[in-house]
Design an enzyme around this catalytic site. Structure first.
Site, PDB file in Angstrom:
ATOM      1  N   ARG A 225       3.389 -30.620  10.914  1.00 27.37           N
ATOM      2  CA  ARG A 225       2.807 -29.519  11.685  1.00 27.37           C
ATOM      3  C   ARG A 225       2.005 -28.569  10.794  1.00 27.37           C
ATOM      4  NH1 ARG A 225       8.574 -29.230  14.814  1.00 27.37           N
ATOM      5  NH2 ARG A 225       8.167 -31.002  16.183  1.00 27.37           N
TER       6      ARG A 225
ATOM      7  N   CYS B 286       3.518  -3.020   3.956  1.00 32.22           N
ATOM      8  CA  CYS B 286       2.655  -1.897   4.334  1.00 32.22           C
ATOM      9  C   CYS B 286       3.395  -1.106   5.406  1.00 32.22           C
ATOM     10  CB  CYS B 286       1.256  -2.360   4.763  1.00 32.22           C
ATOM     11  SG  CYS B 286       1.159  -3.411   6.218  1.00 32.22           S
ATOM     12  N   GLY B 287       2.709  -0.247   6.124  1.00 36.95           N
ATOM     13  CA  GLY B 287       3.404   0.570   7.113  1.00 36.95           C
ATOM     14  C   GLY B 287       4.055  -0.277   8.194  1.00 36.95           C
ATOM     15  N   THR B 288       3.267  -1.193   8.744  1.00 38.09           N
ATOM     16  CA  THR B 288       3.785  -2.083   9.788  1.00 38.09           C
ATOM     17  C   THR B 288       4.077  -3.489   9.280  1.00 38.09           C
ATOM     18  OG1 THR B 288       1.546  -2.767  10.344  1.00 38.09           O
ATOM     19  CG2 THR B 288       2.473  -0.895  11.589  1.00 38.09           C
ATOM     20  N   GLY B 289       3.455  -3.894   8.186  1.00 42.39           N
ATOM     21  CA  GLY B 289       3.516  -5.277   7.697  1.00 42.39           C
ATOM     22  C   GLY B 289       2.420  -6.139   8.295  1.00 42.39           C
TER      23      GLY B 289
ATOM     24  N   HIS C 279      10.973 -23.898   8.367  1.00 41.70           N
ATOM     25  CA  HIS C 279      10.035 -24.623   9.228  1.00 41.70           C
ATOM     26  C   HIS C 279       8.572 -24.417   8.856  1.00 41.70           C
ATOM     27  CE1 HIS C 279      13.054 -25.006  12.844  1.00 41.70           C
ATOM     28  NE2 HIS C 279      13.561 -25.425  11.699  1.00 41.70           N
ATOM     29  N   ASN C 280       8.218 -23.227   8.418  1.00 44.42           N
ATOM     30  CA  ASN C 280       6.801 -22.927   8.149  1.00 44.42           C
ATOM     31  C   ASN C 280       6.466 -22.938   6.665  1.00 44.42           C
ATOM     32  OD1 ASN C 280       7.596 -20.463  10.502  1.00 44.42           O
ATOM     33  ND2 ASN C 280       6.394 -22.264  11.059  1.00 44.42           N
TER      34      ASN C 280
ATOM     35  N   ASP D 160       0.868  -1.173   0.000  1.00 42.85           N
ATOM     36  CA  ASP D 160       0.000   0.000   0.000  1.00 42.85           C
ATOM     37  C   ASP D 160       0.910   1.230   0.000  1.00 42.85           C
ATOM     38  OD1 ASP D 160       0.916   0.252   2.600  1.00 42.85           O
ATOM     39  OD2 ASP D 160      -1.055   0.180   3.563  1.00 42.85           O
ATOM     40  N   HIS D 161       0.314   2.418   0.200  1.00 49.57           N
ATOM     41  CA  HIS D 161       1.102   3.663   0.209  1.00 49.57           C
ATOM     42  C   HIS D 161       2.152   3.658   1.316  1.00 49.57           C
ATOM     43  CE1 HIS D 161      -2.295   3.974   2.895  1.00 49.57           C
ATOM     44  NE2 HIS D 161      -1.647   4.906   3.581  1.00 49.57           N
TER      45      HIS D 161
ATOM     46  N   ARG E  94       7.623   1.250   7.939  1.00 48.38           N
ATOM     47  CA  ARG E  94       7.799   2.182   9.054  1.00 48.38           C
ATOM     48  C   ARG E  94       8.553   1.530  10.215  1.00 48.38           C
ATOM     49  NH1 ARG E  94       1.486   4.018   8.658  1.00 48.38           N
ATOM     50  NH2 ARG E  94       1.631   5.039   6.630  1.00 48.38           N
TER      51      ARG E  94
ATOM     52  N   ARG F  10       9.047 -33.324   9.995  1.00 49.84           N
ATOM     53  CA  ARG F  10       8.142 -32.970  11.100  1.00 49.84           C
ATOM     54  C   ARG F  10       7.478 -31.614  10.862  1.00 49.84           C
ATOM     55  NH1 ARG F  10      13.226 -31.534  12.507  1.00 49.84           N
ATOM     56  NH2 ARG F  10      13.604 -29.688  13.791  1.00 49.84           N
ATOM     57  N   HIS F  11       8.135 -30.762  10.098  1.00 46.20           N
ATOM     58  CA  HIS F  11       7.550 -29.441   9.842  1.00 46.20           C
ATOM     59  C   HIS F  11       6.349 -29.543   8.906  1.00 46.20           C
ATOM     60  CE1 HIS F  11      10.856 -27.820  12.037  1.00 46.20           C
ATOM     61  NE2 HIS F  11      11.739 -28.340  11.190  1.00 46.20           N
TER      62      HIS F  11
HETATM   63  C1  RB5 Z   1      -1.618   2.744   6.533  1.00 46.51           C
HETATM   64  O1  RB5 Z   1      -1.650   3.942   7.230  1.00 46.51           O
HETATM   65  C2  RB5 Z   1      -1.305   1.605   7.468  1.00 46.51           C
HETATM   66  O2  RB5 Z   1      -2.379   1.376   8.320  1.00 46.51           O
HETATM   67  C3  RB5 Z   1      -0.973   0.352   6.699  1.00 46.51           C
HETATM   68  O3  RB5 Z   1       0.097   0.622   5.866  1.00 46.51           O
HETATM   69  C4  RB5 Z   1      -0.560  -0.853   7.522  1.00 46.51           C
HETATM   70  O4  RB5 Z   1       0.423  -0.534   8.439  1.00 46.51           O
HETATM   71  C5  RB5 Z   1      -1.658  -1.623   8.094  1.00 46.51           C
HETATM   72  O5  RB5 Z   1      -1.449  -2.643   8.780  1.00 46.51           O
END
Ligand code: RB5
Length: 147
Positions: free
Chosen positions: A136, A65-68, A98-99, A8-9, A109, A132-133
């Protein structure tokens, strides 16, 4: 094998860095957007990317994204997708071994460009260990039959 990337942005700049990095290293990369800094909805990108990843068992996806976290929540609701949100290289390696993750999620961010590219490389260069993975993972997949 194709690598599909999307953001996203909030993840645009890191996604663009990853795109160039993967191209420079000879990967077949498909960028599903976003392409501008205009605000957009991460579920739209995650939906497009996960459907393209599922077109082939060989495919892998990278969502930023901002946080992932939003991307990762969406991706893990899609049957056949195993997504991991990583902020370090150890987790990135282990989550392939493993996953057997087929989608990597990053937060622009949270994670800088240098570490972000290292995480991508570590994830791509690791291989699933099976055994084993796989047992699971099969247990996790049982949840799909209960929905
Ligand atoms: C966008 O502001 C933010 O919410 C998005 O990038 C993301 O971090 C959501 O999980």
């Amino acid at each position: 094998m194709k690598i599909i990337i999307g953001s996203d942005h909030g993840g645009l700049l890191l996604k663009n860095q990853i795109f160039q990095h993967l191209k420079d290293n000879g990967y077949d990369v498909d960028d599903v957007g976003t392409y501008t800094a205009d605000s957009c909805d991460y579920p739209v990108i995650a939906k497009d990317l996960t459907s393209k990843v599922l077109e082939s068992a060989e495919n892998l996806g990278i969502l930023v994204c901002g946080t992932g976290i939003g991307m990762c929540i969406y991706a893990n609701k899609v049957k056949g997708i195993r997504a991991a949100h990583c902020t370090d290289t150890y987790s990135a390696r282990l989550t392939r071994q493993h996953n057997n993750t087929n989608v990597l999620c990053l937060g622009e961010r949270i994670t800088g460009f240098g570490l972000g590219l290292d995480i991508v490389d570590e994830w791509l260069n690791a291989s699933f260990e099976g055994g084993r993975h796989q047992r699971r993972i099969d247990m996790v997949n049982e949840l799909d039959r209960m929905r």
